[in-house]
Every structure is written in C-alpha cells, then in structure tokens.
Design a protein around this motif. Structure first.
Motif, PDB file in Angstrom:
ATOM      1  N   GLU A   1       5.270   2.128  13.033  1.00  0.00           N
ATOM      2  CA  GLU A   1       5.819   1.761  14.336  1.00  0.00           C
ATOM      3  C   GLU A   1       6.403   0.361  14.222  1.00  0.00           C
ATOM      4  OE1 GLU A   1       2.942   2.365  17.465  1.00  0.00           O
ATOM      5  OE2 GLU A   1       3.016   4.533  17.202  1.00  0.00           O
ATOM      6  N   PRO A   2       7.287  -0.046  15.158  1.00  0.00           N
ATOM      7  CA  PRO A   2       7.894  -1.380  15.062  1.00  0.00           C
ATOM      8  C   PRO A   2       6.844  -2.476  14.840  1.00  0.00           C
ATOM      9  CG  PRO A   2       8.942  -0.143  16.809  1.00  0.00           C
ATOM     10  CD  PRO A   2       7.769   0.692  16.330  1.00  0.00           C
ATOM     11  N   GLY A   3       7.134  -3.365  13.892  1.00  0.00           N
ATOM     12  CA  GLY A   3       6.244  -4.484  13.585  1.00  0.00           C
ATOM     13  C   GLY A   3       5.104  -4.157  12.645  1.00  0.00           C
ATOM     14  N   ALA A   4       4.873  -2.891  12.335  1.00  0.00           N
ATOM     15  CA  ALA A   4       3.762  -2.503  11.455  1.00  0.00           C
ATOM     16  C   ALA A   4       4.160  -2.685   9.990  1.00  0.00           C
ATOM     17  CB  ALA A   4       3.360  -1.058  11.710  1.00  0.00           C
ATOM     18  N   ARG A   5       3.185  -3.035   9.170  1.00  0.00           N
ATOM     19  CA  ARG A   5       3.412  -3.186   7.740  1.00  0.00           C
ATOM     20  C   ARG A   5       2.086  -3.078   7.003  1.00  0.00           C
ATOM     21  NH1 ARG A   5       3.469  -7.663  11.309  1.00  0.00           N
ATOM     22  NH2 ARG A   5       2.403  -9.455  10.442  1.00  0.00           N
ATOM     23  N   ASN A   6       2.183  -2.921   5.688  1.00  0.00           N
ATOM     24  CA  ASN A   6       0.956  -2.892   4.903  1.00  0.00           C
ATOM     25  C   ASN A   6       0.696  -4.274   4.309  1.00  0.00           C
ATOM     26  OD1 ASN A   6       2.784  -2.935   2.692  1.00  0.00           O
ATOM     27  ND2 ASN A   6       2.651  -0.726   2.468  1.00  0.00           N
ATOM     28  N   ARG A   7      -0.451  -4.423   3.664  1.00  0.00           N
ATOM     29  CA  ARG A   7      -0.824  -5.684   3.003  1.00  0.00           C
ATOM     30  C   ARG A   7      -0.004  -5.854   1.729  1.00  0.00           C
ATOM     31  NH1 ARG A   7      -6.410  -7.752   2.997  1.00  0.00           N
ATOM     32  NH2 ARG A   7      -7.344  -7.205   4.985  1.00  0.00           N
ATOM     33  N   TRP A   8      -0.057  -7.041   1.186  1.00  0.00           N
ATOM     34  CA  TRP A   8       0.414  -7.238  -0.169  1.00  0.00           C
ATOM     35  C   TRP A   8      -0.423  -6.309  -1.045  1.00  0.00           C
ATOM     36  CZ3 TRP A   8       4.591  -9.923  -1.567  1.00  0.00           C
ATOM     37  CH2 TRP A   8       5.084 -10.897  -0.705  1.00  0.00           C
ATOM     38  N   HIS A   9       0.196  -5.676  -1.997  1.00  0.00           N
ATOM     39  CA  HIS A   9      -0.524  -4.779  -2.891  1.00  0.00           C
ATOM     40  C   HIS A   9       0.295  -4.546  -4.153  1.00  0.00           C
ATOM     41  CE1 HIS A   9       2.155  -2.096  -0.611  1.00  0.00           C
ATOM     42  NE2 HIS A   9       2.041  -1.227  -1.606  1.00  0.00           N
ATOM     43  N   LYS A  10      -0.321  -3.885  -5.131  1.00  0.00           N
ATOM     44  CA  LYS A  10       0.399  -3.497  -6.340  1.00  0.00           C
ATOM     45  C   LYS A  10      -0.125  -2.149  -6.809  1.00  0.00           C
ATOM     46  CE  LYS A  10      -2.485  -6.499  -9.238  1.00  0.00           C
ATOM     47  NZ  LYS A  10      -2.453  -7.593 -10.232  1.00  0.00           N
ATOM     48  N   HIS A  11       0.728  -1.449  -7.536  1.00  0.00           N
ATOM     49  CA  HIS A  11       0.403  -0.119  -8.054  1.00  0.00           C
ATOM     50  C   HIS A  11       0.370  -0.190  -9.573  1.00  0.00           C
ATOM     51  CE1 HIS A  11       1.268   1.823  -4.145  1.00  0.00           C
ATOM     52  NE2 HIS A  11       2.118   0.829  -4.031  1.00  0.00           N
ATOM     53  N   LEU A  12      -0.695   0.301 -10.170  1.00  0.00           N
ATOM     54  CA  LEU A  12      -0.805   0.273 -11.628  1.00  0.00           C
ATOM     55  C   LEU A  12       0.292   1.115 -12.289  1.00  0.00           C
ATOM     56  CD1 LEU A  12      -4.679   0.477 -12.087  1.00  0.00           C
ATOM     57  CD2 LEU A  12      -3.199  -1.546 -11.985  1.00  0.00           C
ATOM     58  N   GLY A  13       0.719   2.173 -11.622  1.00  0.00           N
ATOM     59  CA  GLY A  13       1.760   3.048 -12.181  1.00  0.00           C
ATOM     60  C   GLY A  13       3.116   2.859 -11.539  1.00  0.00           C
ATOM     61  N   GLY A  14       3.305   1.798 -10.760  1.00  0.00           N
ATOM     62  CA  GLY A  14       4.581   1.598 -10.071  1.00  0.00           C
ATOM     63  C   GLY A  14       4.691   2.494  -8.848  1.00  0.00           C
TER      64      GLY A  14
END
Length: 160
Positions: A75-88
């Motif tokens: 929804e507007p303004g929503a986002r996830n945290r900083w993160h990283k993926h081991l497999g991209g």
C-alpha cells in the motif's frame, strides 16, 4: 407516418446510446480486471515491513525448479527493511509506482514493466511510493533462499 418515423428514429437513438453505454461499461470492467494480474494474497504480519503489504506465493520450493516466485503488493508508503538475499533476487514490477535502493546508491523509481536484478548479498530495500500502491513479482533462488533481514528503512532514507 411522421409519428412512425419519429418512433423509429427515437428507437435507433436509444439503441445507439444503450450500445455506447454498454461498450463504455465493458471497457471500464476490462480495465479494472486487467490491473489485477495476480491475487493480492495475505497481509504480511511480521516486523520486516513498515506499513501494509501483502504476499501471495505463486511458486514455492520445488526440487525440479529451484526458484520461488511471490507476488508482493504494498500500500502507499509501505516498504520492507534493508535486507539481502544469499542467492540474489529479481523483481518484475507489475503495477503502481515504487522505489528500490541498494546500500550506498541513489533510490530508483520503479514503474510497471521495470526489472531489477539484485545480486547476491547486496543490501537493499523496496516498496511503494508515498502516494501509490506498488506490486512486483519477487523471484528468488530456493537453493540459496535465505533472506537476511537488517534494520528498518528510516523515514529520512525513504523520503530522500
């Protein structure tokens, strides 16, 4: 004779108007339906997101096809945290306007049709713009599926 001609003309005008209204309504319905590419899914209920987001897994772990595909809707303004993926990760934008940012890089504005290829172990975040919803398909490598969640995206980072 004039009355019959008038009634015929009136009937013709009503028929054309009705057909025009039906065509207009059909076009509106088709436009609405075309926006809904994949089911929105369930509301995400964890601390890895700010605001309201939904997830519908479309492809889950499968030994024959080692990928996962999830439809994520913000929804507007929503986002996830900083993160990283081991497999991209690969993001395929399907609707709305959103943001994507890698650590140390400027924020990118994303629109329907954009593709993001996030390399393995690169810290990033993504989500909706302040005034639009945002949907994307998130494609991951299920052999190296681990997501490492980091700190929340600050308001300053989000608005920058």
């Amino acid at each position: 004779m004039k009355k019959a001609s008038f009634l015929t003309s009136l009937s013709f005008v009503i028929l054309i108007f009705s057909n025009s209204q039906l065509k207009s309504q059909t076009q509106k319905t088709m436009q609405t339906e075309s926006k809904i590419l994949f089911e929105k899914g369930e509301k995400v209920k964890n601390e890895n997101f700010t605001g309201t987001a939904y997830l519908k897994m479309l492809v889950t772990n499968n030994p024959e096809n080692p990928i996962t595909v999830g439809n994520v809707t913000f929804e507007p303004g929503a986002r996830n945290r900083w993160h990283k993926h081991l497999g991209g990760q690969i993001l395929l934008v399907t609707d709305g306007v959103g943001y994507y940012q890698e650590r140390g890089q400027p924020k990118k504005i994303l629109r329907k049709g954009d593709v993001i290829k996030c390399p393995p172990n690169v810290e990033h975040w993504h989500g909706a713009s302040i005034d639009s919803h945002f949907s994307h398909l998130a494609i991951g490598n299920s052999d190296k599926e681990a997501v490492i969640w980091l700190q929340p995206v600050t308001e300053e980072e989000y608005l920058k």
